[in-house]
Enzyme design. Structure first.
Site, PDB file in Angstrom:
ATOM      1  N   GLY A   9       0.887  -1.305  -0.043  1.00  0.00           N
ATOM      2  CA  GLY A   9       0.094  -0.049   0.000  1.00  0.00           C
ATOM      3  C   GLY A   9       0.776   1.356   0.070  1.00  0.00           C
ATOM      4  O   GLY A   9       2.128   1.255  -0.461  1.00  0.00           O
ATOM      5  N   ASN A 103      -0.344   2.604  12.742  1.00  0.00           N
ATOM      6  CA  ASN A 103      -0.572   3.808  13.485  1.00  0.00           C
ATOM      7  C   ASN A 103      -1.519   3.211  14.779  1.00  0.00           C
ATOM      8  O   ASN A 103      -2.023   1.842  14.818  1.00  0.00           O
ATOM      9  CB  ASN A 103      -1.616   4.440  12.706  1.00  0.00           C
ATOM     10  CG  ASN A 103      -1.558   5.911  13.009  1.00  0.00           C
ATOM     11  OD1 ASN A 103      -0.555   6.476  13.727  1.00  0.00           O
ATOM     12  ND2 ASN A 103      -2.057   6.736  12.325  1.00  0.00           N
ATOM     13  N   ALA A 129       2.208   9.516   2.564  1.00  0.00           N
ATOM     14  CA  ALA A 129       2.111   8.934   1.101  1.00  0.00           C
ATOM     15  C   ALA A 129       0.506   8.424   0.804  1.00  0.00           C
ATOM     16  O   ALA A 129      -0.173   8.210   1.789  1.00  0.00           O
ATOM     17  CB  ALA A 129       2.893   7.476   1.072  1.00  0.00           C
ATOM     18  N   LYS A 182       1.298  10.123  19.739  1.00  0.00           N
ATOM     19  CA  LYS A 182       0.749  10.053  18.185  1.00  0.00           C
ATOM     20  C   LYS A 182      -0.632   9.663  18.531  1.00  0.00           C
ATOM     21  O   LYS A 182      -1.667  10.387  17.966  1.00  0.00           O
ATOM     22  CB  LYS A 182       1.569   8.988  17.507  1.00  0.00           C
ATOM     23  CG  LYS A 182       0.795   9.095  15.997  1.00  0.00           C
ATOM     24  CD  LYS A 182       1.716   9.781  14.913  1.00  0.00           C
ATOM     25  CE  LYS A 182       1.229  10.154  13.570  1.00  0.00           C
ATOM     26  NZ  LYS A 182       0.587   8.821  12.952  1.00  0.00           N
ATOM     27  N   ASN A 186      -3.889  11.991  17.556  1.00  0.00           N
ATOM     28  CA  ASN A 186      -5.000  11.413  16.737  1.00  0.00           C
ATOM     29  C   ASN A 186      -6.293  11.424  17.340  1.00  0.00           C
ATOM     30  O   ASN A 186      -7.301  11.595  16.574  1.00  0.00           O
ATOM     31  CB  ASN A 186      -4.566  10.160  16.085  1.00  0.00           C
ATOM     32  CG  ASN A 186      -3.257  10.247  15.161  1.00  0.00           C
ATOM     33  OD1 ASN A 186      -2.530   9.116  14.822  1.00  0.00           O
ATOM     34  ND2 ASN A 186      -3.126  11.258  14.475  1.00  0.00           N
ATOM     35  N   ASN A 200      -8.347  20.009   9.328  1.00  0.00           N
ATOM     36  CA  ASN A 200      -7.808  19.983  10.433  1.00  0.00           C
ATOM     37  C   ASN A 200      -7.773  21.383  11.054  1.00  0.00           C
ATOM     38  O   ASN A 200      -8.207  21.847  12.361  1.00  0.00           O
ATOM     39  CB  ASN A 200      -6.390  19.736  10.411  1.00  0.00           C
ATOM     40  CG  ASN A 200      -6.313  17.991  10.090  1.00  0.00           C
ATOM     41  OD1 ASN A 200      -7.324  17.553  10.186  1.00  0.00           O
ATOM     42  ND2 ASN A 200      -5.101  17.584  10.204  1.00  0.00           N
TER      43      ASN A 200
HETATM   44  P1  NAD Z   1      -2.664   1.224   2.779  1.00  0.00           P
HETATM   45  O1  NAD Z   1      -4.119   0.644   3.023  1.00  0.00           O
HETATM   46  O2  NAD Z   1      -2.417   2.027   1.662  1.00  0.00           O
HETATM   47  O3  NAD Z   1      -1.882  -0.186   2.670  1.00  0.00           O
HETATM   48  C1  NAD Z   1      -2.171  -1.319   3.320  1.00  0.00           C
HETATM   49  C2  NAD Z   1      -1.784  -2.582   2.315  1.00  0.00           C
HETATM   50  O4  NAD Z   1      -1.672  -3.672   3.122  1.00  0.00           O
HETATM   51  C3  NAD Z   1      -2.975  -2.573   1.413  1.00  0.00           C
HETATM   52  O5  NAD Z   1      -2.195  -2.787  -0.066  1.00  0.00           O
HETATM   53  C4  NAD Z   1      -3.482  -3.993   1.492  1.00  0.00           C
HETATM   54  O6  NAD Z   1      -3.946  -4.935   0.652  1.00  0.00           O
HETATM   55  C5  NAD Z   1      -2.116  -4.872   2.115  1.00  0.00           C
HETATM   56  N1  NAD Z   1      -2.270  -5.989   3.169  1.00  0.00           N
HETATM   57  C6  NAD Z   1      -3.545  -5.791   4.131  1.00  0.00           C
HETATM   58  N2  NAD Z   1      -3.557  -7.187   4.585  1.00  0.00           N
HETATM   59  C7  NAD Z   1      -2.755  -7.938   3.778  1.00  0.00           C
HETATM   60  C8  NAD Z   1      -2.472  -9.450   3.845  1.00  0.00           C
HETATM   61  N3  NAD Z   1      -2.762 -10.267   4.738  1.00  0.00           N
HETATM   62  N4  NAD Z   1      -1.301  -9.886   2.812  1.00  0.00           N
HETATM   63  C9  NAD Z   1      -0.927  -8.758   1.854  1.00  0.00           C
HETATM   64  N5  NAD Z   1      -1.328  -7.544   1.764  1.00  0.00           N
HETATM   65  C10 NAD Z   1      -2.216  -7.060   2.943  1.00  0.00           C
HETATM   66  O7  NAD Z   1      -2.184   1.734   4.133  1.00  0.00           O
HETATM   67  P2  NAD Z   1      -1.184   2.661   4.478  1.00  0.00           P
HETATM   68  O8  NAD Z   1      -1.697   4.072   4.435  1.00  0.00           O
HETATM   69  O9  NAD Z   1       0.195   2.431   3.991  1.00  0.00           O
HETATM   70  O10 NAD Z   1      -0.695   2.757   6.236  1.00  0.00           O
HETATM   71  C11 NAD Z   1      -0.309   1.747   6.759  1.00  0.00           C
HETATM   72  C12 NAD Z   1      -0.119   1.863   8.408  1.00  0.00           C
HETATM   73  O11 NAD Z   1       0.545   3.055   8.167  1.00  0.00           O
HETATM   74  C13 NAD Z   1      -1.669   2.478   8.812  1.00  0.00           C
HETATM   75  O12 NAD Z   1      -1.506   1.934  10.279  1.00  0.00           O
HETATM   76  C14 NAD Z   1      -1.529   3.657   8.814  1.00  0.00           C
HETATM   77  O13 NAD Z   1      -2.459   4.661   9.832  1.00  0.00           O
HETATM   78  C15 NAD Z   1      -0.158   4.185   8.829  1.00  0.00           C
HETATM   79  N6  NAD Z   1       0.344   5.464   8.372  1.00  0.00           N
HETATM   80  C16 NAD Z   1      -0.070   5.658   7.141  1.00  0.00           C
HETATM   81  C17 NAD Z   1       0.390   7.104   6.431  1.00  0.00           C
HETATM   82  C18 NAD Z   1       0.151   7.388   5.227  1.00  0.00           C
HETATM   83  O14 NAD Z   1       0.715   8.596   4.683  1.00  0.00           O
HETATM   84  N7  NAD Z   1      -0.320   6.611   4.468  1.00  0.00           N
HETATM   85  C19 NAD Z   1       1.129   7.831   7.587  1.00  0.00           C
HETATM   86  C20 NAD Z   1       1.568   7.387   8.660  1.00  0.00           C
HETATM   87  C21 NAD Z   1       1.056   6.210   8.970  1.00  0.00           C
HETATM   88  O1  KPL Z   2      -1.683  11.870  11.890  1.00  0.00           O
HETATM   89  C1  KPL Z   2      -2.472  12.676  11.433  1.00  0.00           C
HETATM   90  C2  KPL Z   2      -3.719  12.093  10.821  1.00  0.00           C
HETATM   91  O2  KPL Z   2      -4.463  12.763  10.038  1.00  0.00           O
HETATM   92  O3  KPL Z   2      -3.624  10.646  10.945  1.00  0.00           O
HETATM   93  C3  KPL Z   2      -2.621  14.154  11.836  1.00  0.00           C
HETATM   94  C4  KPL Z   2      -2.334  14.974  10.639  1.00  0.00           C
HETATM   95  C5  KPL Z   2      -1.371  14.558  12.983  1.00  0.00           C
HETATM   96  C6  KPL Z   2      -4.017  14.690  12.595  1.00  0.00           C
HETATM   97  O4  KPL Z   2      -4.121  13.817  13.592  1.00  0.00           O
END
Ligand code: NAD
Ligand code: KPL
Length: 303
Positions: A9, A103, A129, A182, A186, A200
């Site tokens: 992802g 998260n 991302a 964090k 959140n 926000n």
């Molecule tokens: P996402 O949904 O984009 O990606 C997760 C991926 O995992 C998906 O492609 C899904 O198909 C895959 N997946 C789930 N179960 C699976 C399995 N059993 N086998 C294979 N693939 C599997 O999620 P993300 O945005 O990358 O977020 C991941 C974590 O990071 C979350 O907890 C999110 O809150 C945290 N996070 C994300 C961001 C961001 O900007 N995207 C920033 C900070 C924190």
């Molecule tokens: O981490 C965040 C989110 O959107 O998940 C921020 C930008 C800090 C807001 O809680």
């Protein structure tokens, strides 16, 4: 040593492409044969940075492949972490290391309990991302990755790989404090942006609601033995609200796009911790009830 990345992802792709770009061996683990075929047709993962796309033909495999895994980046949502880890459990070499990139709190314990013989490192990320299309990722915001191991303060030697790949990181001897902080941020911001259906920055128009929540969250952090995470929480929440004023929170985006939220690992975890410690936090409890109702009205899961 090969980096296995489970979860292609947003963050999984962001890490995988940067590691591959640095010449490090990376393998993606995709959920099923259909995803694997779609990936092979796409020809690789595309990282879009500053508007410039670059494709990386990172090899991919299924969870049930038969090669051992020594280092695994688990990059799925918190609610998928435990079952995703279970899908490759038999391939994990003794002493294998897992980086849990989720998260909130709760999923890390679920995974660590399932895999008592492996080293689980926790990661808290503020990088941003998103996926404009399958197997493409846009690097949308620079940030920091804090890594730590609650049961072993010694940093692993492979942090050098992250350095080489340009993945900004810091070793945190108290990763739980980072994750709690964090989580509190959140909990103070994300649910309100959903309930007020706002960006926000618009939370600045609800100062009393934000302040009351921060006071309750601060009390919870103290009771949970996390005084450092409670320090200046309200000021930090106000700072984040101002710094990300134009953004929609991740939870707001999830609800707007009809996707499952990570509520159980944020507000749900905080409420359960409050109950366990016998702390009465009426505003936090009311917030959770309102959010659960809102999700149900939108036909979304509440766990
Ligand atoms: P996402 O949904 O984009 O990606 C997760 C991926 O995992 C998906 O492609 C899904 O198909 C895959 N997946 C789930 N179960 C699976 C399995 N059993 N086998 C294979 N693939 C599997 O999620 P993300 O945005 O990358 O977020 C991941 C974590 O990071 C979350 O907890 C999110 O809150 C945290 N996070 C994300 C961001 C961001 O900007 N995207 C920033 C900070 C924190
Ligand atoms: O981490 C965040 C989110 O959107 O998940 C921020 C930008 C800090 C807001 O809680």
């Amino acid at each position: 040593m090969t980096w296995h990345v489970l979860g292609a992802g947003s963050l999984g792709s962001l890490w995988a492409t940067r590691l591959a770009r640095a010449g490090l061996p990376v393998r993606l683990i995709l959920r099923n044969r259909q995803r694997l075929e779609a990936y092979r047709e796409a020809g690789g993962l595309t990282l879009i940075e500053a508007g410039q796309p670059q494709q990386y033909a990172i090899p991919a495999e299924l969870p049930q492949a038969d090669t051992p895994i020594h280092r695994l980046l688990l990059a799925c949502k918190a609610y998928d972490a435990s079952s995703a880890a279970a899908s490759v459990a038999e391939r994990l070499a003794p002493g294998a290391e897992l980086l849990l990139l989720q998260n909130g709190l709760g999923s890390q314990e679920q995974v660590a309990q399932r895999l008592p013989r492996q080293r689980c490192l926790f990661v808290s990320s503020t990088e941003g991302a998103f996926r404009p299309a399958d197997f493409q990722v846009v690097f949308a915001g620079n940030g920091q990755n804090w890594l730590g191991d609650p049961s072993d303060p010694r940093p692993p030697a492979w942090l050098e790989d992250l350095q080489r790949a340009g993945i900004t990181h810091l070793w945190s001897p108290d990763i739980l404090a980072r994750l709690w902080r964090k989580l509190a941020l959140n909990c103070a911001i994300n649910p309100l942006t959903v309930l007020h259906d706002c960006r926000n920055g618009e939370l600045a128009q609800h100062p009393a609601e934000v302040a009351t929540l921060c006071a309750e969250l601060g009390e919870l952090l103290q009771r949970c033995g996390q005084p450092a995470a409670a320090e200046n929480l309200h000021e930090d929440v106000q700072r984040v609200i101002a710094a990300t004023a134009a953004n929609y929170s991740s939870m707001h985006q999830d609800v707007a796009q009809g996707r499952r939220t990570e509520i159980a690992y944020l507000l749900g975890y905080a409420s359960a911790a409050a109950q366990r410690h016998g702390v009465h936090l009426p505003h936090l409890q009311h917030l959770q009830q309102r959010l659960v109702r809102h999700l149900q009205e939108h036909g979304l899961p509440v766990d």
